[in-house]
Write an enzyme that holds these catalytic residues in place. Structure first.
Site, PDB file in Angstrom:
ATOM      1  N   ARG A 163     -79.651   8.189  -7.185  1.00 20.14           N
ATOM      2  CA  ARG A 163     -79.362   7.152  -8.172  1.00 20.14           C
ATOM      3  C   ARG A 163     -78.539   7.685  -9.343  1.00 20.14           C
ATOM      4  O   ARG A 163     -77.733   6.957  -9.937  1.00 20.14           O
ATOM      5  CB  ARG A 163     -80.684   6.581  -8.693  1.00 20.14           C
ATOM      6  CG  ARG A 163     -80.532   5.266  -9.397  1.00 20.14           C
ATOM      7  CD  ARG A 163     -81.773   4.797 -10.150  1.00 20.14           C
ATOM      8  NE  ARG A 163     -83.041   5.334  -9.700  1.00 20.14           N
ATOM      9  CZ  ARG A 163     -84.140   5.345 -10.460  1.00 20.14           C
ATOM     10  NH1 ARG A 163     -84.087   4.859 -11.700  1.00 20.14           N
ATOM     11  NH2 ARG A 163     -85.279   5.823 -10.013  1.00 20.14           N
ATOM     12  N   ASN A 202     -53.812  44.838 -24.098  1.00 18.12           N
ATOM     13  CA  ASN A 202     -54.596  44.221 -25.163  1.00 18.12           C
ATOM     14  C   ASN A 202     -54.490  42.704 -25.048  1.00 18.12           C
ATOM     15  O   ASN A 202     -53.614  42.070 -25.628  1.00 18.12           O
ATOM     16  CB  ASN A 202     -54.077  44.698 -26.528  1.00 18.12           C
ATOM     17  CG  ASN A 202     -55.179  44.743 -27.560  1.00 18.12           C
ATOM     18  OD1 ASN A 202     -56.241  44.151 -27.375  1.00 18.12           O
ATOM     19  ND2 ASN A 202     -54.938  45.449 -28.652  1.00 18.12           N
ATOM     20  N   TYR A 244     -50.338  50.225 -36.709  1.00 21.55           N
ATOM     21  CA  TYR A 244     -51.357  50.397 -35.667  1.00 21.55           C
ATOM     22  C   TYR A 244     -50.769  50.212 -34.277  1.00 21.55           C
ATOM     23  O   TYR A 244     -50.045  49.250 -34.001  1.00 21.55           O
ATOM     24  CB  TYR A 244     -52.507  49.400 -35.860  1.00 21.55           C
ATOM     25  CG  TYR A 244     -53.482  49.408 -34.705  1.00 21.55           C
ATOM     26  CD1 TYR A 244     -54.377  50.468 -34.536  1.00 21.55           C
ATOM     27  CD2 TYR A 244     -53.484  48.398 -33.746  1.00 21.55           C
ATOM     28  CE1 TYR A 244     -55.249  50.509 -33.465  1.00 21.55           C
ATOM     29  CE2 TYR A 244     -54.352  48.425 -32.670  1.00 21.55           C
ATOM     30  CZ  TYR A 244     -55.234  49.487 -32.537  1.00 21.55           C
ATOM     31  OH  TYR A 244     -56.078  49.528 -31.467  1.00 21.55           O
ATOM     32  N   TYR A 281     -83.777  10.166  -8.167  1.00 21.24           N
ATOM     33  CA  TYR A 281     -82.719  10.495  -9.117  1.00 21.24           C
ATOM     34  C   TYR A 281     -81.531  11.200  -8.457  1.00 21.24           C
ATOM     35  O   TYR A 281     -80.384  11.022  -8.867  1.00 21.24           O
ATOM     36  CB  TYR A 281     -83.259  11.400 -10.222  1.00 21.24           C
ATOM     37  CG  TYR A 281     -84.208  10.738 -11.192  1.00 21.24           C
ATOM     38  CD1 TYR A 281     -84.528   9.385 -11.096  1.00 21.24           C
ATOM     39  CD2 TYR A 281     -84.782  11.475 -12.218  1.00 21.24           C
ATOM     40  CE1 TYR A 281     -85.402   8.791 -11.979  1.00 21.24           C
ATOM     41  CE2 TYR A 281     -85.652  10.896 -13.121  1.00 21.24           C
ATOM     42  CZ  TYR A 281     -85.962   9.548 -13.007  1.00 21.24           C
ATOM     43  OH  TYR A 281     -86.833   8.972 -13.894  1.00 21.24           O
ATOM     44  N   GLU A 304     -65.432  48.259 -33.138  1.00 22.48           N
ATOM     45  CA  GLU A 304     -65.380  47.001 -32.396  1.00 22.48           C
ATOM     46  C   GLU A 304     -66.829  46.538 -32.198  1.00 22.48           C
ATOM     47  O   GLU A 304     -67.447  46.778 -31.169  1.00 22.48           O
ATOM     48  CB  GLU A 304     -64.632  47.222 -31.085  1.00 22.48           C
ATOM     49  CG  GLU A 304     -63.201  47.676 -31.349  1.00 22.48           C
ATOM     50  CD  GLU A 304     -62.461  48.207 -30.137  1.00 22.48           C
ATOM     51  OE1 GLU A 304     -63.035  48.170 -29.026  1.00 22.48           O
ATOM     52  OE2 GLU A 304     -61.313  48.670 -30.291  1.00 22.48           O
ATOM     53  N   HIS A 311     -57.823  54.378 -20.292  1.00 12.70           N
ATOM     54  CA  HIS A 311     -58.535  53.105 -20.314  1.00 12.70           C
ATOM     55  C   HIS A 311     -58.810  52.552 -18.914  1.00 12.70           C
ATOM     56  O   HIS A 311     -59.531  51.559 -18.776  1.00 12.70           O
ATOM     57  CB  HIS A 311     -57.751  52.074 -21.123  1.00 12.70           C
ATOM     58  CG  HIS A 311     -57.849  52.281 -22.613  1.00 12.70           C
ATOM     59  ND1 HIS A 311     -57.661  53.509 -23.207  1.00 12.70           N
ATOM     60  CD2 HIS A 311     -58.116  51.416 -23.637  1.00 12.70           C
ATOM     61  CE1 HIS A 311     -57.811  53.391 -24.518  1.00 12.70           C
ATOM     62  NE2 HIS A 311     -58.098  52.136 -24.798  1.00 12.70           N
ATOM     63  N   PHE A 343     -57.175  39.096 -29.380  1.00 13.78           N
ATOM     64  CA  PHE A 343     -57.680  39.617 -28.104  1.00 13.78           C
ATOM     65  C   PHE A 343     -59.138  39.249 -27.869  1.00 13.78           C
ATOM     66  O   PHE A 343     -59.673  39.462 -26.778  1.00 13.78           O
ATOM     67  CB  PHE A 343     -57.567  41.148 -28.082  1.00 13.78           C
ATOM     68  CG  PHE A 343     -58.134  41.785 -29.327  1.00 13.78           C
ATOM     69  CD1 PHE A 343     -59.500  41.819 -29.569  1.00 13.78           C
ATOM     70  CD2 PHE A 343     -57.295  42.331 -30.272  1.00 13.78           C
ATOM     71  CE1 PHE A 343     -60.027  42.374 -30.718  1.00 13.78           C
ATOM     72  CE2 PHE A 343     -57.818  42.909 -31.438  1.00 13.78           C
ATOM     73  CZ  PHE A 343     -59.184  42.932 -31.657  1.00 13.78           C
TER      74      PHE A 343
END
Length: 498
Positions: free
Chosen positions: A280, A194, A52, A277, A411, A82, A326
């Site tokens: 404090r 990646n 791959y 608060y 994915e 990409h 990844f």
């Protein structure tokens, strides 16, 4: 010089690179593993083994075999296709950290990339060449594909960079540096994109800013305590030790140290029995944020030194495994947690601002105005703080609880970690503005009380801050004061009193 080993990069190293322009190199101990993993990729190509990302397509195209003559074109096409990011560009410091972190991951020797390609990333780091990387478009798995594609394009002479204060083509910058574009070989494009470096770099910068702001927040809160004649007993060590959280104990100790010898604090029963608060419970609330910061720091340091691409090469190529390092889920959760914790730091600050300006809650001039009625004083500053903390409540919605399938459902679960990191950074920016407003109001309150009565350490802060924002004697365009104080807080090194 900082030498990358892939396992020892620290937050202090990152600070040195982005704040002091420290130069970066590759530790010689990494060279053998880098060369061996590269040789393994070359053997895979020569033997025509199907692996791959080396001689297959990507994502849903993982079953498409690529001819041996096309494996180099495959890598170039990967970067170009990409690079789909949109929106404003990442700031230069984040882009620089992205390159640093990607190089650190690659020197581990699991990625099959040539030494020259890693070195080119560091050439850009050392020369302050910043690839133009849009902030939006990453799902956070398979890593930060779109941002890292933009980051890598200038290595091959594509895309744009910011260099010497100008935006220019990558080719122009390479010519100025007397460097030639790199011709990517098998797997190298995939090794460059990646990973989780966009979300992690954003997270690292966010953490550095958050840590500094958290220290400054305590000092500003101490000035507010003086402006409101707060009860010091609430910070007694015994109270905080009794609960047991070390971060709460440490926060209370720092507040006590800031207020040592103050004549503006009170004892319980002297003017009132208890404070609200927001005064404090400063150690309890701020301390909880410190707990979160420690968690976030731990996850960032691990991820900064992680191998996050796919596939990874082991045993000199005898074992090449496609996995999921990844996937940004660890950083996604950490960034959501960071955003929530810092939003809370802003929430309690806004409540202290309200107590400083509201005449029903103190004995100071209404809205700290020099002429109440004729002049509005700090009235609208509280509005701004309220708007910022309200915006933070929407930004703090966890990004990591969302997932949209991609690549034809190959994915099918993603982290949205980069969205979470960007939101955390925006929350921190908003909170810094809130603390700038609290500082301005707290200084006005202590001015009315008598600055000569302040503790030595808070008085020092007061004097430094007064150089940025003068006393309010008349209404003026307060946005400039807020901006000036915010910029000062961002640039000032926080005093880290442990």
């Amino acid at each position: 010089m900082i030498y990358l080993t892939g396992s020892a990069l620290s937050l202090a190293n990152v600070k040195a690179v982005i704040q002091e322009n420290e130069q970066v190199g590759i530790d010689p101990s990494c060279l053998d593993s880098i060369h061996n993993s590269r040789a393994a990729v070359e053997r895979i190509v020569a033997d025509q083994r199907i692996v791959y990302g080396i001689n297959t397509g990507f994502g849903k195209f993982s079953d498409v075999r690529i001819r041996q003559n096309d494996v180099e074109e495959l890598q170039r096409n990967l970067l170009l296709s990409h690079a789909c990011g949109v929106g404003p560009l990442f700031p230069e410091d984040i882009t620089k950290v992205m390159m640093l972190l990607r190089a650190n991951a690659l020197v581990k020797g699991y990625s099959g990339i040539r030494l020259d390609v890693i070195q080119r990333l560091l050439d850009f780091v050392n020369a302050d060449v910043y690839p133009c990387v849009p902030q939006q478009g990453s799902l956070g798995a398979s890593g930060d594909l779109a941002p890292l594609a933009h980051l890598a394009l200038p290595l091959i002479g594509e895309g744009e960079v910011r260099y010497q204060g100008k935006k220019m083509s990558a080719l122009e910058a390479l010519q100025l540096l007397q460097l030639a574009p790199i011709m990517l070989q098998a797997k190298e494009g995939l090794a460059l994109i990646n990973g989780t470096q966009a979300m992690t770099a954003t997270g690292v910068v966010a953490y550095i800013e958050a840590e500094q702001l958290a220290f400054q927040a305590e000092k500003i809160a101490a000035v507010t305590i003086e402006g409101l004649e707060g009860i010091i007993d609430a910070f007694d060590e015994d109270i905080h030790v009794a609960r047991g959280y070390p971060e709460q104990v440490a926060c209370a100790a720092r507040i006590r140290a800031y207020l040592t010898d103050s004549q503006l604090t009170t004892k319980q029963g002297e003017k009132r029995v208890q404070d609200a608060y927001s005064l404090r419970c400063i150690p309890q609330v701020h301390g909880a944020t410190w707990q979160t910061l420690q968690y976030v720091e731990d996850k960032l340091v691990i991820e900064m030194n992680a191998a996050t691409d796919n596939p990874l090469i082991f045993d000199e190529g005898e074992k090449v495994i496609s996995g999921g390092n990844f996937h940004g889920q660890p950083i996604a959760l950490a960034m959501d947690f960071l955003g929530i914790a810092m939003a809370e730091l802003g929430n309690i600050s806004e409540r202290r601002i309200e107590r400083l300006v509201n005449p029903q809650l103190n004995d100071l001039p209404p809205f700290l105005s020099p002429q109440p009625g004729l002049q509005s004083g700090a009235m609208i500053m509280q509005y701004v703080a309220a708007a910022l903390v309200s915006e933070n409540k929407t930004l703090a919605h966890p990004a990591s609880v969302d997932s949209i399938p991609s690549s034809a459902n190959q994915e099918d679960h993603v982290s949205m970690g980069t969205i979470g990191a960007r939101h955390a950074l925006q929350i921190i920016s908003n909170v810094r503005n809130v603390y700038a407003i609290e500082a301005i109001c707290a200084m006005e309150a202590t001015t009315y009380r008598g600055i000569e009565k302040m503790a030595p350490r808070t008085r020092q802060f007061f004097n430094e801050a007064r150089e940025i924002v003068p006393t309010i004697t008349n209404d003026r365009m307060f946005s400039k004061d807020i901006q000036g104080m915010t910029e000062w807080l961002r640039s000032k090194e926080a005093v880290k009193t442990k």
